[in-house]
Motif scaffolding. Structure first.
Motif, short mmCIF file in Angstrom:
data_model
loop_
_atom_site.label_atom_id
_atom_site.label_comp_id
_atom_site.label_asym_id
_atom_site.label_seq_id
_atom_site.Cartn_x
_atom_site.Cartn_y
_atom_site.Cartn_z
N VAL A 152 0.78 -1.16 0.17
CA VAL A 152 -0.02 0.05 -0.32
C VAL A 152 0.83 1.38 -0.03
CG1 VAL A 152 -1.77 1.48 1.43
CG2 VAL A 152 -2.01 -1.15 1.14
N ARG A 153 1.88 1.33 0.89
CA ARG A 153 2.80 2.56 0.95
C ARG A 153 3.45 2.95 -0.35
NH1 ARG A 153 2.33 6.87 3.31
NH2 ARG A 153 2.90 6.24 5.69
N GLU A 154 4.15 1.46 -1.13
CA GLU A 154 4.79 1.68 -2.18
C GLU A 154 3.89 2.22 -3.22
OE1 GLU A 154 7.98 -2.06 -1.24
OE2 GLU A 154 6.01 -2.26 -2.34
N ARG A 155 2.66 1.77 -3.27
CA ARG A 155 1.81 2.37 -4.30
C ARG A 155 1.46 3.91 -4.06
NH1 ARG A 155 -1.19 -2.49 -3.17
NH2 ARG A 155 -3.03 -1.17 -2.33
N GLU A 156 1.59 4.13 -2.86
CA GLU A 156 1.41 5.82 -2.64
C GLU A 156 2.73 6.42 -3.24
OE1 GLU A 156 0.91 5.69 1.44
OE2 GLU A 156 -1.41 5.53 1.49
N VAL A 157 3.72 5.81 -2.99
CA VAL A 157 4.82 6.38 -3.30
C VAL A 157 4.84 6.20 -4.90
CG1 VAL A 157 7.46 6.53 -3.33
CG2 VAL A 157 6.24 5.97 -1.48
N ALA A 158 4.43 5.37 -5.47
CA ALA A 158 4.66 5.23 -7.14
C ALA A 158 3.63 6.19 -7.57
CB ALA A 158 4.23 3.88 -7.36
N ILE A 176 6.91 10.99 6.08
CA ILE A 176 7.91 10.02 6.42
C ILE A 176 9.26 10.91 6.13
CG2 ILE A 176 6.60 7.84 6.03
CD1 ILE A 176 7.44 7.93 3.18
N SER A 177 10.37 10.08 6.31
CA SER A 177 11.80 10.89 5.94
C SER A 177 12.21 10.59 4.38
CB SER A 177 12.78 10.10 6.83
OG SER A 177 12.93 9.06 6.50
N GLU A 178 12.81 11.37 4.21
CA GLU A 178 13.43 11.18 2.49
C GLU A 178 14.14 9.97 2.46
OE1 GLU A 178 15.01 14.46 0.36
OE2 GLU A 178 14.66 15.97 1.97
N SER A 179 14.74 9.73 3.33
CA SER A 179 15.63 8.28 3.49
C SER A 179 14.67 7.03 3.43
CB SER A 179 16.68 7.94 4.64
OG SER A 179 15.65 8.06 5.85
N THR A 180 13.45 7.21 3.91
CA THR A 180 12.31 6.23 3.94
C THR A 180 11.87 6.05 2.28
OG1 THR A 180 11.87 6.34 6.19
CG2 THR A 180 10.38 5.20 4.85
N VAL A 181 11.62 7.41 1.99
CA VAL A 181 11.16 7.49 0.53
C VAL A 181 12.11 6.85 -0.47
CG1 VAL A 181 10.74 8.96 -1.22
CG2 VAL A 181 9.85 9.50 1.16
N LYS A 182 13.32 7.11 -0.17
CA LYS A 182 14.38 6.15 -1.05
C LYS A 182 14.41 4.95 -1.00
CE LYS A 182 17.48 10.36 -0.94
NZ LYS A 182 18.81 10.80 -0.56
N ASN A 183 14.20 4.35 0.45
CA ASN A 183 13.88 3.10 0.61
C ASN A 183 12.95 2.48 -0.21
OD1 ASN A 183 16.33 2.95 1.92
ND2 ASN A 183 15.25 3.15 4.02
N HIS A 184 11.70 3.08 -0.29
CA HIS A 184 10.63 2.60 -0.98
C HIS A 184 10.95 2.49 -2.38
CE1 HIS A 184 7.72 2.03 2.55
NE2 HIS A 184 7.69 3.38 2.83
N ILE A 185 11.39 3.56 -2.93
CA ILE A 185 11.70 3.58 -4.30
C ILE A 185 12.56 2.66 -4.72
CG2 ILE A 185 12.87 4.98 -6.37
CD1 ILE A 185 11.77 7.52 -4.67
N THR A 186 13.48 2.38 -4.22
CA THR A 186 14.54 1.20 -4.35
C THR A 186 13.90 -0.16 -4.20
OG1 THR A 186 16.52 2.31 -3.26
CG2 THR A 186 16.60 -0.24 -3.59
N SER A 187 12.70 -0.44 -3.47
CA SER A 187 11.80 -1.56 -3.36
C SER A 187 11.13 -1.67 -4.79
CB SER A 187 11.10 -1.70 -1.98
OG SER A 187 10.36 -2.56 -2.10
N ILE A 188 10.66 -0.42 -5.11
CA ILE A 188 9.53 -0.28 -6.13
C ILE A 188 10.39 -0.76 -7.48
CG2 ILE A 188 8.27 1.20 -7.59
CD1 ILE A 188 7.63 2.80 -5.14
N LEU A 189 11.50 -0.07 -7.61
CA LEU A 189 12.25 -0.36 -8.84
C LEU A 189 12.62 -2.02 -8.78
CD1 LEU A 189 14.85 2.63 -8.62
CD2 LEU A 189 12.85 2.37 -10.31
N LYS A 190 12.88 -2.49 -7.75
CA LYS A 190 13.38 -3.89 -7.77
C LYS A 190 12.05 -4.78 -8.16
CE LYS A 190 16.31 -5.61 -4.54
NZ LYS A 190 16.99 -5.68 -3.49
N LYS A 191 10.86 -4.55 -7.60
CA LYS A 191 9.91 -5.29 -7.84
C LYS A 191 9.31 -5.10 -9.19
CE LYS A 191 8.12 -5.44 -3.24
NZ LYS A 191 7.00 -5.11 -2.03
N LEU A 192 9.39 -3.96 -9.85
CA LEU A 192 8.90 -3.76 -11.17
C LEU A 192 9.89 -3.97 -12.25
CD1 LEU A 192 6.89 -0.34 -10.62
CD2 LEU A 192 6.15 -2.65 -10.44
#
Length: 209
Positions: A152-158, A176-192
């Motif tokens: 759910v959070r990753e979809r919000e970031v996407a 949330i923090s910018e570092s948390t955003v970066k972590n989410h983006i890293t996860s999104i890129l990997k999953k997609l």
């Protein structure tokens, strides 16, 4: 959480029941074939159904489809040895909220179950890779692939990336923090299977065209 198991191997059923009981889950039904599953699983009122693809009397995808008609609010996870990309994709399209390969460590299954309890999806990195390799070859995306693959959070970031927001803006909007955003983006890129934010936008455009 109440769990139903569908598998024709007794040793698998026994092992799963022990693992689940040790981690706070109650196994309320164990079916060994297609017809038995249709007969005993719905009355057991499970919250989650773990089912194999290869089962006597049919296959897991057909069973998933039939059980979902009777239990639309129940969560379904595939637990199987089957690694065919087309089958994995069809399982996601049929509504499976998880797809775990049997040779995966037990913690992978438990992580997927915990994700389901939170209303998220956890398919495993190797599964995401197979899905998106297939999608690249076919050059299309099913409409719900983002919801199927991302939390759910990753979809919000996407969604915020697609709308053109920076990491700082996303952090402020989501609290949330910018570092948390970066972590989410890293996860999104990997999953997609994407290389950068631009590919996220392109994938989003394809699935919404």
């Amino acid at each position: 959480m109440r769990v139903a198991l569908v598998d024709d191997h007794e040793i698998v059923l026994v092992g799963l029941e022990k693992l689940l009981a040790e981690n706070g889950y109650e196994v309320v039904a164990k079916a060994r074939n297609f017809q038995e599953a249709l007969r005993i699983v719905p009355p057991a009122l499970p919250d989650i159904v773990l089912l194999d693809f290869h089962i006597p009397g049919g296959n897991g995808l057909s069973l998933l489809r039939e059980l979902r008609k009777q239990m639309p609010r129940v969560t379904f996870l595939m637990l199987t040895v089957e690694e065919d990309e087309e089958i994995i994709l069809r399982a996601v399209q049929e509504g499976a909220r998880g797809y775990i390969i049997k040779h995966s460590p037990p913690e992978r299954l438990l992580e997927s179950l915990r994700a389901c309890v939170r209303g998220e999806v956890l398919l495993g990195e190797e599964i995401y890779g197979k899905i998106f390799e297939h999608l690249r070859r076919e050059r299309h995306l099913p409409p719900h692939i983002f919801s199927a693959c991302l939390s759910v959070r990753e979809r919000e970031v996407a969604e915020l990336i697609v709308s053109g927001k920076s990491n700082k803006e996303i952090a402020a909007l989501l609290g949330i923090s910018e570092s948390t955003v970066k972590n989410h983006i890293t996860s999104i890129l990997k999953k997609l299977g994407a290389q950068d934010r631009v590919e996220i936008v392109l994938l989003w455009a394809k699935q919404n065209r």
